[in-house]
Every structure is written in C-alpha cells, then in structure tokens.
Design a protein around this motif. Sequence first.
Motif, mmCIF file in Angstrom:
data_model
loop_
_atom_site.group_PDB
_atom_site.id
_atom_site.type_symbol
_atom_site.label_atom_id
_atom_site.label_comp_id
_atom_site.label_asym_id
_atom_site.label_seq_id
_atom_site.Cartn_x
_atom_site.Cartn_y
_atom_site.Cartn_z
ATOM 1 N N MET A 16 0.854 -1.148 -0.111
ATOM 2 C CA MET A 16 -0.017 0.041 0.135
ATOM 3 C C MET A 16 0.748 1.297 -0.134
ATOM 4 S SD MET A 16 -2.961 -1.083 -0.107
ATOM 5 C CE MET A 16 -4.144 0.111 0.366
ATOM 6 N N ALA A 17 2.088 1.185 0.562
ATOM 7 C CA ALA A 17 2.755 2.498 0.850
ATOM 8 C C ALA A 17 3.410 2.786 -0.608
ATOM 9 C CB ALA A 17 4.072 2.287 1.642
ATOM 10 N N SER A 19 2.280 1.619 -3.655
ATOM 11 C CA SER A 19 1.395 2.101 -4.578
ATOM 12 C C SER A 19 0.847 3.437 -4.450
ATOM 13 C CB SER A 19 0.168 1.143 -4.768
ATOM 14 O OG SER A 19 -0.404 0.850 -3.363
ATOM 15 N N GLY A 20 0.685 3.886 -2.764
ATOM 16 C CA GLY A 20 0.167 5.272 -2.637
ATOM 17 C C GLY A 20 1.287 6.006 -3.047
ATOM 18 N N LYS A 21 2.498 5.887 -2.999
ATOM 19 C CA LYS A 21 3.474 6.832 -3.391
ATOM 20 C C LYS A 21 3.564 6.882 -5.073
ATOM 21 C CE LYS A 21 6.845 6.070 0.127
ATOM 22 N NZ LYS A 21 8.277 5.464 0.298
ATOM 23 N N MET A 23 0.771 6.639 -6.937
ATOM 24 C CA MET A 23 -0.437 7.255 -7.348
ATOM 25 C C MET A 23 -0.283 8.893 -6.790
ATOM 26 S SD MET A 23 -3.330 4.848 -5.800
ATOM 27 C CE MET A 23 -4.796 5.874 -6.234
ATOM 28 N N LEU A 24 0.481 9.149 -5.665
ATOM 29 C CA LEU A 24 0.757 10.706 -5.350
ATOM 30 C C LEU A 24 1.562 11.490 -6.375
ATOM 31 C CD1 LEU A 24 0.456 12.690 -3.391
ATOM 32 C CD2 LEU A 24 2.390 11.916 -2.162
ATOM 33 N N ALA A 65 -3.415 9.851 -10.677
ATOM 34 C CA ALA A 65 -3.108 8.949 -9.671
ATOM 35 C C ALA A 65 -3.460 7.427 -10.169
ATOM 36 C CB ALA A 65 -4.205 9.384 -8.577
ATOM 37 N N LEU A 69 -1.124 4.125 -10.306
ATOM 38 C CA LEU A 69 -1.603 2.898 -9.817
ATOM 39 C C LEU A 69 -1.178 1.706 -10.939
ATOM 40 C CD1 LEU A 69 -2.493 1.514 -7.383
ATOM 41 C CD2 LEU A 69 -4.896 1.722 -8.394
#
Length: 114
Positions: A16-17, A19-21, A23-24, A65, A69
């Motif tokens: 999650m970290a 993929s979140g980076k 997306m950000l 974003a 992903l």
Amino acid sequence: MMMVQQNEIQNQPVNMAASGKRMLAGAVIGVVLISLFLVGVGAPDPGWEKLWTIRPLVIVPFAGAIGGLCNYFFVRFHHKAGVSKAVAVILSVVVFILGLWLGFVLGLDGTLWN
C-alpha cells in the motif's frame, strides 16, 4: 494427504505504501501539468461557469493517480505476464500518458476543449 494450491497473487500482497507513492506522484504530475495549462488562459469565455477551473483541477490529478497505480501494477507484476521489466515500464508510461490525456479531455470538455 491433500495439498491445497494457493494462488500466486496471494503470495505477493499489494504494498500500500509503494502504490500510494506512485499514485501521489501521478497526481502531482497531473496537478502541475493542468495548472501550467490553466495559468495560460487569459480571459475565459463569459459563457463558462464561474468556477470552471475546479473540474479540470479534480479530474486530471485523479487520472494521474490512476496512471500511477497502473504503473505500480505493471512494474510489480510484470513477471506474471511474462514480459521484461523494460517492456512493463514502457507500457506503463504509455498508459499513464494516455490516461492523463483523457483526463485533460474530460476536465476541459465544454471549456477549452471544443
């Protein structure tokens, strides 16, 4: 004794970290590009709504974003598809650019995109 076969994707959970980076990063690229584009608009058409800039400022970063992903999934699971990492990176960049372009089209439809 009966052995249960596990799905290989279950063995590699989504980070999650990471993929979140991604997306950000995609969203920031979208915000920067659409902001540069909107700053160049001198006098908007009086027929447009008062807050016409909100729509592209929401849709384009969202598209960025989603592109980030897609990049995460292409690069993370490229070996499952049987392609090299270089091909996965190139494909993810193409998908990102196409997604960002579609975000621009949807965000600017009815105003600058006629």
